[in-house]
Design an enzyme around this catalytic site. Structure first.
Site, PDB file in Angstrom:
ATOM      1  N   ARG A 178      48.165  44.307  31.741  1.00 24.71           N
ATOM      2  CA  ARG A 178      47.534  45.351  30.964  1.00 24.71           C
ATOM      3  C   ARG A 178      46.514  46.185  31.742  1.00 24.71           C
ATOM      4  NH1 ARG A 178      49.520  41.650  27.863  1.00 24.71           N
ATOM      5  NH2 ARG A 178      48.772  40.362  29.548  1.00 24.71           N
ATOM      6  N   THR A 179      45.584  45.523  32.420  1.00 21.60           N
ATOM      7  CA  THR A 179      44.471  46.269  33.013  1.00 21.60           C
ATOM      8  C   THR A 179      44.983  47.222  34.094  1.00 21.60           C
ATOM      9  OG1 THR A 179      43.130  44.339  32.578  1.00 21.60           O
ATOM     10  CG2 THR A 179      42.157  46.026  33.997  1.00 21.60           C
ATOM     11  N   LYS A 234      44.390  39.107  56.835  1.00 24.83           N
ATOM     12  CA  LYS A 234      43.990  39.042  58.259  1.00 24.83           C
ATOM     13  C   LYS A 234      42.507  38.716  58.406  1.00 24.83           C
ATOM     14  CE  LYS A 234      46.985  42.973  58.784  1.00 24.83           C
ATOM     15  NZ  LYS A 234      46.889  44.414  59.010  1.00 24.83           N
ATOM     16  N   ARG A 270      40.036  44.122  40.577  1.00 21.85           N
ATOM     17  CA  ARG A 270      40.052  42.796  39.934  1.00 21.85           C
ATOM     18  C   ARG A 270      39.956  41.768  41.050  1.00 21.85           C
ATOM     19  NH1 ARG A 270      43.823  40.607  35.182  1.00 21.85           N
ATOM     20  NH2 ARG A 270      42.319  41.907  34.085  1.00 21.85           N
ATOM     21  N   HIS A 292      34.554  41.380  32.175  1.00 19.39           N
ATOM     22  CA  HIS A 292      35.717  42.282  32.110  1.00 19.39           C
ATOM     23  C   HIS A 292      35.301  43.402  31.149  1.00 19.39           C
ATOM     24  CE1 HIS A 292      39.665  43.811  32.138  1.00 19.39           C
ATOM     25  NE2 HIS A 292      40.372  42.749  31.795  1.00 19.39           N
TER      26      HIS A 292
HETATM   27  N1   CP Z   1      43.557  41.464  28.979  1.00 20.05           N
HETATM   28  C1   CP Z   1      43.840  41.546  30.302  1.00 20.05           C
HETATM   29  O1   CP Z   1      42.955  41.697  31.155  1.00 20.05           O
HETATM   30  O2   CP Z   1      45.166  41.497  30.606  1.00 20.05           O
HETATM   31  P1   CP Z   1      45.771  41.496  32.075  1.00 20.05           P
HETATM   32  O3   CP Z   1      45.300  40.237  32.759  1.00 20.05           O
HETATM   33  O4   CP Z   1      47.261  41.548  31.876  1.00 20.05           O
HETATM   34  O5   CP Z   1      45.234  42.712  32.784  1.00 20.05           O
END
Ligand code: CP
Length: 303
Positions: free
Chosen positions: A50-51, A80, A101, A129
């Site tokens: 999703r993100t 590396k 991320r 998040h």
């Molecule tokens: N909710 C969420 O962060 O989903 P993903 O890990 O798929 O990005």
């Protein structure tokens, strides 16, 4: 309010949150190419559906372009031995904005400290998040028409759940919110969040009977047990303790909503039919809202 980076939910104030909501609503209806010639880099050291894809789709819909490493742990020069700081210094000379991320809490803050372009935290370990929290709050607002005077049940892995942490920080900005936390004992909400909620006068309780509290609440926020952040023994002990089933869903008020940041596993035991037809099951609409709130955020940081 000017934001250089978006690393943690606490950075937002109420006014900015609502202006992002309005912008997201506007962008859902229109197809403005507000970010033509801008480049988004997505740098993901942990898996995501999703993100990453909603940020990339958001940028493309706004007329911009995307460069991406979907598995930076394996396919970037981290293999590396390149440091995160050097990677960010380089990427910030190729792109106008970065979504990161990372598996380590605090990584987004480090990235922001060396980046010459805005950095958005797309999830840092068990830290935060914040864009998920923003889309969660937007979903509450769209689904039940308010983000104040609500009772929220937060269930699952509250210790490792960065979305829970970020959403609690946002709840602290609003009036008359009550939270009921339910988690397996080793995965209860951490003290730093409890202290924050106390400071911001958000009422909360820690309980252990899911069915007892389902009829009392406006929002159920279910979360997955984060297998990847614990031993297999810890996971076996925690999984399946709390779940939403066809039976206990009946306990939920008619106008309440079931949210989940997704992906969902054992903690949701609903049929496809119920997921599609029961209006209270809102998590797929919630995920879609992520696209519009991320469009709003990209344009806010770049316009
Ligand atoms: N909710 C969420 O962060 O989903 P993903 O890990 O798929 O990005």
């Amino acid at each position: 309010m000017k934001l250089d980076h978006f690393i943690e939910s606490q950075q937002l104030n109420k006014q900015t949150i609502f202006s992002l909501f309005k912008k997201a609503e506007e962008l859902e209806k229109s197809n403005e190419r507000l970010l033509s010639k801008k480049i988004l880099a997505t740098l993901f050291y942990e898996p995501s559906t999703r993100t990453r894809l909603s940020f990339e789709s958001a940028m493309l819909k706004l007329g911009g372009d995307v460069i991406s490493t979907e598995n930076a742990k394996e396919f970037s020069s981290a293999v590396k031995g390149e440091s995160l700081e050097d990677t960010i210094r380089i990427i910030s000379s190729y792109a106008d904005i970065i979504v990161l991320r990372h598996f380590e809490e605090g990584a987004a803050k480090i990235a922001a400290s060396v980046s010459s372009v805005p950095v958005i935290n797309g999830g840092d370990g068990s830290g935060q998040h914040p864009t998920q929290a923003l889309l969660d709050l937007y979903s509450i607002w769209k689904e039940i028409g308010r983000v104040e005077n609500i009772t929220v049940l937060m269930v699952g892995d509250l210790k490792n759940g960065r979305t829970v942490r970020s959403l609690c920080y946002l709840f602290g900005k609003f009036e008359n919110i009550k939270i009921i936390f339910i988690a397996p004992k080793p995965l209860q909400i951490k003290d730093d969040i409890k202290e924050y909620l106390e400071r911001h006068k958000v009422e909360f309780e820690e309980k252990n009977e899911l069915d007892k509290h389902l009829p009392e609440v406006d929002i159920v926020y279910m979360t997955r047990i984060q297998k990847e952040r614990m031993t297999s023994e810890e996971y076996q002990n925690a999984k399946g303790l709390y779940s939403i089933t066809e039976e206990n869903l009946k306990l939920l008020k008619r106008d309440a909503r079931l949210l989940h940041p997704l992906p969902h596993v054992e903690e949701i035991e609903l049929s496809l039919k119920t997921e599609q037809e029961d209006r209270r099951v809102a998590y797929f609409r919630q995920a879609k809202n992520g696209l519009y709130i991320r469009m709003a955020l990209l344009s806010y940081l770049l316009e």
